[in-house]
Design an enzyme around this catalytic site. Structure first.
Site, PDB file in Angstrom:
ATOM      1  N   LYS A   1       0.921  -1.105   0.229  1.00  0.00           N
ATOM      2  CA  LYS A   1      -0.208   0.015  -0.081  1.00  0.00           C
ATOM      3  C   LYS A   1       0.739   1.341   0.165  1.00  0.00           C
ATOM      4  O   LYS A   1       1.846   1.420   0.917  1.00  0.00           O
ATOM      5  CB  LYS A   1      -0.922   0.303   1.368  1.00  0.00           C
TER       6      LYS A   1
ATOM      7  N   GLY B   1      -8.193  10.034   9.457  1.00  0.00           N
ATOM      8  CA  GLY B   1      -8.484  10.314  10.838  1.00  0.00           C
ATOM      9  C   GLY B   1      -9.855  11.429  11.097  1.00  0.00           C
ATOM     10  O   GLY B   1     -10.003  11.446  12.285  1.00  0.00           O
TER      11      GLY B   1
ATOM     12  N   ASN C   1      -8.982   2.350   9.575  1.00  0.00           N
ATOM     13  CA  ASN C   1      -8.232   2.241  11.035  1.00  0.00           C
ATOM     14  C   ASN C   1      -8.804   2.816  12.351  1.00  0.00           C
ATOM     15  O   ASN C   1      -9.501   2.545  13.120  1.00  0.00           O
ATOM     16  CB  ASN C   1      -6.891   2.670  10.575  1.00  0.00           C
ATOM     17  N   THR C   2      -8.905   4.215  12.337  1.00  0.00           N
ATOM     18  CA  THR C   2      -9.015   5.330  13.370  1.00  0.00           C
ATOM     19  C   THR C   2     -10.510   4.926  13.963  1.00  0.00           C
ATOM     20  O   THR C   2     -10.673   4.743  15.066  1.00  0.00           O
ATOM     21  CB  THR C   2      -8.845   6.752  13.185  1.00  0.00           C
TER      22      THR C   2
ATOM     23  N   ALA D   1      -9.368   5.778   3.978  1.00  0.00           N
ATOM     24  CA  ALA D   1      -9.185   6.949   5.065  1.00  0.00           C
ATOM     25  C   ALA D   1     -10.548   7.657   4.955  1.00  0.00           C
ATOM     26  O   ALA D   1     -11.138   7.881   3.924  1.00  0.00           O
ATOM     27  CB  ALA D   1      -8.114   7.948   4.421  1.00  0.00           C
ATOM     28  N   GLY D   2     -10.619   8.188   5.952  1.00  0.00           N
ATOM     29  CA  GLY D   2     -11.750   9.238   6.513  1.00  0.00           C
ATOM     30  C   GLY D   2     -12.856   8.582   6.803  1.00  0.00           C
ATOM     31  O   GLY D   2     -13.897   9.639   7.175  1.00  0.00           O
TER      32      GLY D   2
END
Lengths: 326, 256
Positions: B96, B157, B206-207, B184-185
């Site tokens: 990635k 994040g 992830n977050t 992401a996001g």
């Protein structure tokens, strides 16, 4: 079962263990490669915060419960525990983190600008909102370890010599040879002198990547910690980490820009996969380990449970594993 | 299930491995979500003498495909070096690719990204580029050999979800045969479901899971949402309309 007991390792875990056992009348020897507290133990680099409620925002509830015993235990063993609470702030852009923190730390009170001015006048102009956890405390890890070492020596605890009786292994990461699921989590910290800033208590600055705190050590000295990196290396503070710590301090209060850099510290915390400690029997040895970032917070509870086990045969209520072959 | 570089994966959910309260919670999140791919950063943890190996062993033990990433790399050269290290560590050609262009927003550097992707593809890597939803950038990435695209939903994040639905929809239309992953996001499972409803092949996050009060429960919620969204995408959804359309006739009311 008054011993003798031999404790391997003279960091916070080993010394707390020696204190608990010897105060209950047991004969104790502590064996540590350097004999006295020093920078070979990762507790030397600790923040020394006794902040179970703050930790509870991301740690397991049992850590909060056991951690509540810490302040009283340290005070009764001669440590200078400061009961000033913890202040939690966030930069304007990270205000949503403060909201989350408040929700997950039910004992946190929200302070207004005026209330911040009463607690920490130097931060009053910079923050209009903060959280305050009044029941938390902190201590100076190095002074505490050195004083405890001296007290124990006076009490008749032997430092160095031969292994006698039941071995209690408190060697932290050095015990990885026997504890295969133990890993290191690297932490970097700074010590600075900044007479221009005055703080009475640990201040946590919520940060998107690691829990950052500034602990006043008196005389204008502050400890800034700590990164948390999944790596077992015990040396090599990186520029990126040091920069992030410095930057956070500078963001907390620009006067830190003029601080004198006294120390850059780095070590790795011993941790099990769930980041909770263990009292584990393997063969004839009892291991007390895995305190992770909670050395001063959880060493008392771990020592008490281990002492109950060896002196009274009482099985610890949590974190106990018997790996002996039956 | 989506196929990345010839490998069919077991789930449309990909999870990052940073910022969990503990590795045990991380493992729980994977178990409950059914996520099929774990991304792991190698740059910061590498240190001297592969000091992060204990953590990497925990990741391998998850029993899912590992997609190493170049998080934290700000230049093409850093990204290339990190990719080489990742290939050795995890014995995979998957990478990635993150080339960060902006330290604060962690927005990808589109220029460095294309350059790094070209070199890595030439070197036999199978590149998963973390990119913006810019159509021209995505075309370039495909030209240099990327067979997967990972546009962001919103900055890393933030939890803002899908910031530019039009752009994401347009990518889907222009690249019908390239697996597309929203990376992401994302903050909520409904946003992941929405990405699936747009016809995306997978999501990576992830977050939203790691920082939830109960990460394992949130991971499971994302797993369910991704499944729901993907199923909806195959079910030929109705088109929205301005006026109510009562499912039973209503007599005596104006016919608009």
């Amino acid at each position: 079962m008054n011993g003798p007991y031999t404790i391997l390792g003279g960091g916070v875990c080993g010394l707390a263990m020696a204190a608990e056992l010897s105060s209950r009348g047991a004969k104790v020897t502590v064996i540590d490669p350097k004999g006295a507290p020093g920078d070979h133990a990762c507790s030397w680099w600790a923040g020394g915060m006794l902040a179970p409620d703050c930790e509870g925002v991301s740690a397991e509830p049992e850590i909060v419960r056991q951690g509540r015993k810490a302040a009283g235990w340290w005070a009764s063993h001669g440590a200078q525990v400061q009961h000033e609470g913890t202040l939690v702030v966030a930069l304007h852009r990270d205000q949503s983190d403060l909201t989350t923190f408040a929700r997950r730390a039910p004992s946190a009170a929200t302070l207004s600008k005026e209330q911040i001015a009463e607690q920490e006048p130097d931060l009053a102009d910079r923050y209009s909102k903060a959280l305050f956890l009044a029941d938390e405390g902190h201590l100076d890890p190095r002074a505490t370890l050195i004083a405890l070492h001296a007290t124990l020596a006076r009490r008749g605890v032997r430092f160095g010599g031969d292994i006698k009786g039941q071995v209690i292994d408190c060697r932290g990461l050095a015990a990885r040879d026997s504890l295969t699921d133990l890993r290191g989590v690297k932490g970097e910290m700074l010590v600075v002198r900044c007479p221009d800033v005055s703080l009475s208590r640990p201040v946590r600055l919520l940060h998107p990547r690691f829990p950052l705190y500034i602990v006043p050590r008196g005389d204008g000295v502050f400890m800034l910690g700590a990164t948390q990196i999944e790596s077992g290396e015990r040396t090599r503070a990186t520029l990126r980490s040091v920069m992030e710590l410095m930057n956070a301090a500078y963001a907390l209060h620009p006067a830190f820009g003029e601080a004198e850099l006294l120390e850059i510290g780095v070590d790795a915390r011993p941790a099990f996969p769930d980041n909770q400690p263990r009292i584990r029997r393997i063969g004839d040895v009892i291991y007390a380990n895995g305190l992770f970032r909670h050395g001063f917070l959880l060493a008392p509870a771990l020592a008490q449970m281990t002492a109950d086990l060896v002196l009274e045969g009482k099985i610890p209520e949590v974190w106990y594993e018997d790996h002996r072959e039956r | 299930m989506p196929t990345f570089y010839g490998t069919e994966v077991t789930s449309r959910l990909m999870l990052g491995t940073a910022q969990y309260p503990s590795p045990a919670v991380l493992a729980d999140a994977f178990r409950r979500s059914g996520a099929g791919i774990a991304t792991v950063s190698v740059r910061r943890e590498a240190g001297g003498d592969q000091a992060g190996q204990d953590f990497w062993a925990l990741i391998r033990d998850l029993g899912v495909a590992v997609l190493p990433n170049t998080a934290g790399c700000y230049s093409v050269r850093e990204a290339l070096t990190t990719a080489q290290m990742a290939r050795e560590l995890f014995d995979t050609n998957w990478i990635k690719l993150e080339v960060i262009g902006h330290a604060d927003t962690l927005q990808p550097d589109p220029f460095g990204l294309v350059e790094a992707a070209a070199q890595l593809a030439e070197d036999g890597f199978e590149v998963f580029p973390y990119c913006t939803e810019d159509l021209v950038l995505c075309e370039r990435l495909v030209e240099v050999g990327c067979k997967v695209l990972m546009p962001w939903g919103a900055p890393i994040g933030t939890g803002l979800g899908l910031n530019n639905i039009y752009g994401l929809r347009s990518l889907r239309a222009y690249f019908p045969d390239i697996p597309l992953v929203v990376d992401a996001g994302l903050g909520l499972p409904s946003q992941a479901a929405h990405a699936m409803e747009l016809g995306y092949d997978a999501v990576l996050l992830n977050t939203a899971v790691a920082k939830a009060g109960d990460p394992a429960a949130m991971a499971q919620a994302f797993g369910l949402a991704v499944e729901a969204g993907a199923l909806a995408a195959t079910a030929d959804p109705m088109d929205a309309r301005d006026m109510a359309a009562p499912s039973t006739p209503v007599f005596g009311k104006a016919m608009l």
